[in-house]
Structures are given as C-alpha cells and as structure tokens.
Design a protein around this motif. Structure first.
Motif, PDB file in Angstrom:
ATOM      1  N   ALA A  90      44.231  62.258  64.328  1.00  0.00           N
ATOM      2  CA  ALA A  90      43.433  60.965  63.992  1.00  0.00           C
ATOM      3  C   ALA A  90      44.256  59.889  63.670  1.00  0.00           C
ATOM      4  O   ALA A  90      44.226  58.881  64.094  1.00  0.00           O
ATOM      5  N   GLU A  91      45.450  60.161  62.679  1.00  0.00           N
ATOM      6  CA  GLU A  91      46.451  59.235  62.293  1.00  0.00           C
ATOM      7  C   GLU A  91      47.216  58.711  63.476  1.00  0.00           C
ATOM      8  O   GLU A  91      47.452  57.559  63.697  1.00  0.00           O
ATOM      9  N   GLY A  92      47.733  59.609  64.199  1.00  0.00           N
ATOM     10  CA  GLY A  92      48.720  59.677  65.273  1.00  0.00           C
ATOM     11  C   GLY A  92      48.188  58.981  66.316  1.00  0.00           C
ATOM     12  O   GLY A  92      48.944  58.155  67.132  1.00  0.00           O
ATOM     13  N   LEU A  93      46.795  59.022  66.819  1.00  0.00           N
ATOM     14  CA  LEU A  93      46.296  58.521  68.060  1.00  0.00           C
ATOM     15  C   LEU A  93      45.312  57.249  67.590  1.00  0.00           C
ATOM     16  O   LEU A  93      45.097  56.607  68.387  1.00  0.00           O
ATOM     17  N   ALA A  94      45.425  56.662  66.325  1.00  0.00           N
ATOM     18  CA  ALA A  94      44.765  55.654  66.125  1.00  0.00           C
ATOM     19  C   ALA A  94      45.235  54.419  66.650  1.00  0.00           C
ATOM     20  O   ALA A  94      46.388  54.188  66.814  1.00  0.00           O
ATOM     21  N   GLY A  95      44.282  53.748  67.739  1.00  0.00           N
ATOM     22  CA  GLY A  95      44.736  52.711  68.403  1.00  0.00           C
ATOM     23  C   GLY A  95      45.301  52.982  69.788  1.00  0.00           C
ATOM     24  O   GLY A  95      45.760  52.208  70.466  1.00  0.00           O
ATOM     25  N   ALA A  96      45.403  54.303  70.150  1.00  0.00           N
ATOM     26  CA  ALA A  96      46.118  54.672  71.391  1.00  0.00           C
ATOM     27  C   ALA A  96      45.245  54.487  72.550  1.00  0.00           C
ATOM     28  O   ALA A  96      43.857  54.651  72.592  1.00  0.00           O
ATOM     29  N   THR A  97      45.921  54.046  73.715  1.00  0.00           N
ATOM     30  CA  THR A  97      45.126  54.059  74.810  1.00  0.00           C
ATOM     31  C   THR A  97      45.117  55.519  75.434  1.00  0.00           C
ATOM     32  O   THR A  97      45.706  56.457  75.191  1.00  0.00           O
TER      33      THR A  97
END
Length: 146
Positions: A90-97
């Motif tokens: 959740a934190e590491g992929l926040a805003g990821a494409t």
C-alpha cells in the motif's frame, strides 16, 4: 523498461539493510499502515481472496484512466505479518502506474531479506498477494502488458 516505484525500492533497501532482529519490528510497523475497511463491507465488492494466505485476505487493484493503480486490502488485525505485506505494498505502490506495479520483482520479499526472518509459508502468502495484484493490473491494461 519501467522500474518499480521509488518508495517501494526504498522500503526493500531498508529491510535488506536492517539487522535480522529488527526486521520483525519493521514488519509490525507496516501492519499498522494498512487502514481498516469500513464495517459495512461496501468496499469489499469486487475483492479477490488470496487462498495462499493462512488468514482471510482480500485485495483489489484498480487502474485509473491516468494509468495510476489504486489498491485496497482487507486483512484482519490478528494477522500482523500478512497485514504488513499489504502495508508495504500500500505504501510502496501509492501513486504508482500500472507499468511500475508490473515491474515489481516477483521475489520482492526475498530481496527484502524476509525469507531469513519469517516462515516460508508466510513468504509464499506475501508472494501470492503480489502475484494476484499484478495479475489484476495486467487484466485491466490488456494482454500485451508486462
């Protein structure tokens, strides 16, 4: 080729560089990152269960029109290790494409050094969470994706 999101790469490095006795503490911190879903269950619509997890774990990935992935995880508080995997994602992929999500290595948890700190069964569950998340993203962006 896209790289995994910067924040996720930082988390991986933090775990990989941490002394083994600190890794479990770090995992527990990530279990607190994951928000609880509302009790009415409305957010659970369309979530997929991950049967490889020892506990009831559900997830959903949605790719927005801008290509950014939003994730939703449901895991009981009494499963802190599994919640930690979800918190890391959740934190590491926040805003990821979508492309960045698909670029996350399948052996993410081994790279973090978790295979030395927790049971293989738990690592397998975390790996299954990532695999299902990536599959959901791939299904939404088309068959030629990652």
């Amino acid at each position: 080729m896209p790289e995994m999101p910067t924040r996720l790469a930082e988390i991986v490095d933090e775990f990989a560089d941490a002394p083994r006795d600190v890794v479990l503490e770090m995992l527990l911190e990530f279990s607190d990152v994951l928000p609880q879903l509302p009790a009415d269950g409305a957010d659970r619509a369309g979530m997929e269960q991950v049967p490889e997890c020892q506990t009831a774990f559900f997830l959903r990935a949605r790719v927005g029109p801008d290509g950014v992935v939003s994730t939703l995880f449901d895991c009981p508080p009494e499963a802190p290790t599994t919640r930690a995997f979800a918190g890391i994602l959740a934190e590491g992929l926040a805003g990821a494409t979508a492309e960045q999500v698909l670029a996350v290595p399948d052996d993410l948890y081994q790279r973090m050094g978790l295979a030395q700190a927790i049971s293989p069964l738990r690592v397998r569950g975390g790996t299954a969470i990532l695999a299902r998340l990536k599959r959901q993203v791939r299904e939404q962006i088309g068959p030629d994706a990652g």
